[in-house]
Design a protein around this motif. Structure first.
Motif, short mmCIF file in Angstrom:
data_model
loop_
_atom_site.label_atom_id
_atom_site.label_comp_id
_atom_site.label_asym_id
_atom_site.label_seq_id
_atom_site.Cartn_x
_atom_site.Cartn_y
_atom_site.Cartn_z
N SER A 167 0.95 -1.04 0.08
CA SER A 167 -0.03 -0.09 -0.15
C SER A 167 0.85 1.22 0.08
N SER A 168 0.30 2.38 -0.23
CA SER A 168 1.24 3.56 -0.24
C SER A 168 0.29 4.53 0.72
N ALA A 169 1.17 5.26 1.41
CA ALA A 169 0.53 6.14 2.54
C ALA A 169 1.27 7.67 2.12
N ARG A 170 0.37 8.69 2.49
CA ARG A 170 0.60 9.80 2.33
C ARG A 170 0.06 10.74 3.56
N THR A 171 0.82 11.95 3.83
CA THR A 171 0.10 13.04 4.48
C THR A 171 -0.25 14.27 3.83
N VAL A 172 -1.32 14.74 4.08
CA VAL A 172 -1.64 15.89 3.33
C VAL A 172 -1.15 17.35 3.97
N ILE A 173 -0.41 17.77 3.24
CA ILE A 173 0.34 18.86 3.70
C ILE A 173 -0.51 20.11 3.66
N SER A 174 -1.23 20.29 2.54
CA SER A 174 -2.17 21.36 2.50
C SER A 174 -3.44 20.82 1.75
N SER A 175 -4.50 21.61 2.14
CA SER A 175 -5.95 21.18 1.43
C SER A 175 -5.71 20.77 -0.16
N GLU A 186 -3.99 -13.35 6.37
CA GLU A 186 -4.44 -12.00 5.87
C GLU A 186 -5.08 -11.29 6.82
N LEU A 187 -5.12 -11.67 8.27
CA LEU A 187 -5.81 -10.63 9.17
C LEU A 187 -4.41 -10.07 9.95
N LYS A 188 -3.30 -10.28 9.62
CA LYS A 188 -2.16 -9.51 10.40
C LYS A 188 -1.78 -8.61 9.54
N PRO A 189 -1.70 -7.32 9.78
CA PRO A 189 -1.19 -6.16 8.99
C PRO A 189 0.13 -6.36 8.27
N SER A 190 0.27 -5.96 7.17
CA SER A 190 1.50 -6.39 6.34
C SER A 190 1.77 -5.06 5.43
N LEU A 191 3.23 -4.77 5.48
CA LEU A 191 3.69 -3.52 4.62
C LEU A 191 4.12 -4.17 3.13
N GLY A 192 4.08 -5.82 2.93
CA GLY A 192 4.62 -6.18 1.67
C GLY A 192 3.94 -7.52 1.37
N ILE A 193 4.65 -8.56 1.36
CA ILE A 193 4.27 -9.85 1.01
C ILE A 193 3.93 -10.22 2.51
N ILE A 194 2.73 -11.08 2.31
CA ILE A 194 1.92 -11.61 3.57
C ILE A 194 2.63 -12.92 3.93
N SER A 195 2.85 -13.19 5.16
CA SER A 195 3.43 -14.16 5.84
C SER A 195 2.43 -15.58 5.78
N PRO A 196 2.90 -16.83 5.99
CA PRO A 196 2.02 -17.70 6.07
C PRO A 196 1.18 -17.87 7.57
N LEU A 197 0.12 -18.12 7.63
CA LEU A 197 -0.58 -18.00 9.01
C LEU A 197 0.13 -19.03 9.95
#
Length: 409
Positions: free
Chosen positions: A275-283, A382-393
Motif C-alpha cells: 500500500s502507499s501512504a501519504r500525509t496531506v500537507i495542505s488542503s 491475511e488478518l495480520k497487517p502487512s507492509l509487503g508480502i503476507i506471511s503464512p498463517l
C-alpha cells in the motif's frame, strides 16, 4: 491513483519515514540532522537518491547482483546445507527434510547481509539473522505503536539489530571496505554531518529491513505454489536448466525465462499486500473531494489483484499462464505489488533477480518434493497487517524433502 502519485507538493511520504526514525530510537540530534535542509536536500532525500542509484538498473545494481549470486550459489550447495543449517532433519542417505520457510529465510537474509555490508557484518554479529526474523515477524506492531510489554519479541529483535549495526559502524573503515555503494556513500554523508555510530546504525537499519523483509517470503510462496503445481514446476525446471551450469547462474539468460517470470508475477499478485501512504500537507482537491490538511491517505493495492476483468477467471488460484505473452497484464494499473509513485519500490529489480536465482538453482541442483503428498497449501495470514508480502498463517509451512540431483543421476 495517478493524481496521488503526481502530487509531491501537498501530499508527502515524509511523515511515515520520520515516525519510523522515532520508533527505531533515532536520537533528537539525529532527527534534526536527517531532516535539516539548510544545505539544500535533507539526508532523508539523499538516502532515497542513493537507494535509486544502488537498486535501479545500472552498474551498481549489476555489481550488487553479482554479490548476491556469489552468496546464493555458495549457500545452496549440498555441503553448505549439511554443515550450516541446523533446521534440517536427516532421513535416508543424501536426503534432508526441512521447513521451506526457514530455508528461504536462512539463505536470502544472510546473502543480503553480506552482499550489502560485506563479510564483517555476520562475522561480528552471530545473532543478526535470528534477531531480524524475530523483529520482522511482528514488525507491524512497530507501525501500530504497540507498547513494549505487548511486543517484547519484536522490540528485542529490533534492539539486537540496532546493537549489531552499531558494532558494525564502530569498526574501522578498512575492516568493512567491501560494503556496497549505498552503504559506503550514505555513511560518508552522515559522518560529514557528525552523526554518531548509533544514529548511523539506525538509519541504515531501516534500509536493511525494507530490503530483506519481502524477498525470502516471495521465494517461499513461489516454491510452495510450484510444489503444488508439479507440471509447472517441471516446465520451469526445463526452462531454467540452460541458465545453471556447475552451480553458477547466468543471470542474463535467467531473466529471459518467461514462464519463471510469469510465476514470479503470479506469486506477487496472490501474496502482496503493498500500500502507499501519504500525509496531506495542505488542503488538496482529489476528484470531487477535498482532502483536508493533516489527513492521512492510504492506498491499498491488494484488492486490485483479484479483478477478473483484468486477470481472468479463478483469480484466487495460482495460474502463471495469465501473465504469459501478455504484457498488458503485468503493466496494468491494477497490478501494483511494489506500490507506486515516489514510493515505488526501488528494490523490485534485485528482489526479482535473487528470487529467480534461488528457484533456478534449487530446481536444477535438487529434487524437491512435499514430505507428504496430501500436504495442504499453507494459508496466508491475511488478518495480520502487512507492509509487503503476507506471511503464512502461524503453524502453516511447506515441509520439503531435498535430494541432490547428482545422487539421483
Amino acid at each position: 491513483m495517478s493524481l496521488v502519485y503526481k502530487n509531491t507538493t501537498s501530499l508527502s511520504f515524509d511523515d511515515f519515514i520520520r515516525d519510523l526514525h522515532v520508533a527505531f530510537g533515532l536520537s533528537a540530534a539525529g532527527l534534526r540532522t536527517m531532516w535539516d535542509k539548510s544545505n539544500g536536500k535533507c539526508l532523508v532525500h539523499v538516502a532515497n537518491d542513493l537507494h535509486h542509484a544502488q537498486l535501479l538498473p545500472g552498474k551498481h545494481l549489476d555489481d550488487l547482483t553479482q554479490r548476491f549470486l556469489g552468496q546464493i550459489e555458495r549457500r545452496l550447495t549440498w555441503d553448505f546445507l549439511l554443515a550450516h543449517d541446523h533446521r534440517v532433519a536427516r532421513g535416508a542417505p543424501a536426503q534432508v527434510t526441512l521447513s521451506l520457510y526457514d530455508w528461504c529465510a536462512h539463505v536470502l537474509v544472510p546473502a543480503a547481509s553480506e552482499a550489502f555490508f560485506g563479510e564483517a557484518m555476520l562475522r561480528i554479529n552471530q545473532n543478526l539473522i535470528e534477531d531480524f526474523l524475530a523483529f520482522d515477524e511482528d514488525s507491524w506492531m512497530l507501525t501500530y505503536r504497540y507498547p513494549r510489554f505487548l511486543a517484547r519479541k519484536m522490540y528485542h529483535g529490533m534492539q539486537g539489530n540496532t546493537d549489531a549495526f552499531t558494532r558494525y559502524f564502530g569498526l574501522p573503515l578498512e575492516e568493512r571496505s567491501d560494503a556496497c555503494h549505498y552503504v559506503t556513500s550514505f555513511e560518508a554523508r552522515e559522518r560529514s554531518a557528525a552523526m554518531s555510530d548509533r544514529d548511523v546504525a539506525i538509519t541504515i537499519q531501516l534500509f536493511y529491513w525494507v530490503t530483506n523483509a519481502n524477498a525470502f517470503k516471495i521465494c517461499f510462496w513461489l516454491l510452495t505454489y510450484l510444489l503444488h503445481s508439479p507440471e509447472t514446476l517441471k516446465a520451469i525446471q526445463a526452462e531454467t536448466q540452460p541458465s545453471v551450469v556447475d552451480g553458477k547462474v547466468d543471470i542474463g539468460r535467467l531473466l529471459e525465462c518467461s514462464l519463471l517470470e510469469a510465476a514470479f508475477n503470479e506469486t506477487l499478485r496472490l501474496t502482496s499486500a503493498a500500500s502507499s501512504a501519504r500525509t496531506v500537507i495542505s488542503s488538496t482537491p482529489l476528484g470531487n473531494k477535498i482532502l483536508r490538511k493533516d489527513t492521512k491517505l492510504l492506498l491499498p493495492y491488494r484488492q486490485l489483484h483479484f479483478q477478473e476483468e483484468v486477470f481472468g477467471p479463478q483469480v484466487r488460484d495460482f495460474h502463471p499462464e495469465r501473465f504469459l505473452g501478455n504484457k498488458e497484464v503485468s503493466s496494468s494499473s491494477e497490478f501494483k505489488p511494489f506500490g507506486g509513485g515516489i514510493t515505488y519500490c526501488s528494490g523490485r529489480f534485485i528482489a526479482k533477480r535473487e528470487v529467480m536465482a534461488v528457484v533456478a538453482l534449487l530446481l536444477n541442483q535438487y529434487h524437491l518434493e512435499l514430505e507428504h503428498p496430501n500436504q495442504v497449501l499453507p494459508l496466508l495470514d491475511e488478518l495480520k497487517p502487512s507492509l509487503g508480502i503476507i506471511s503464512p498463517l502461524e503453524g502453516n509451512d511447506t515441509i520439503v524433502v531435498v535430494k541432490p540431483r547428482t545422487v539421483l543421476g
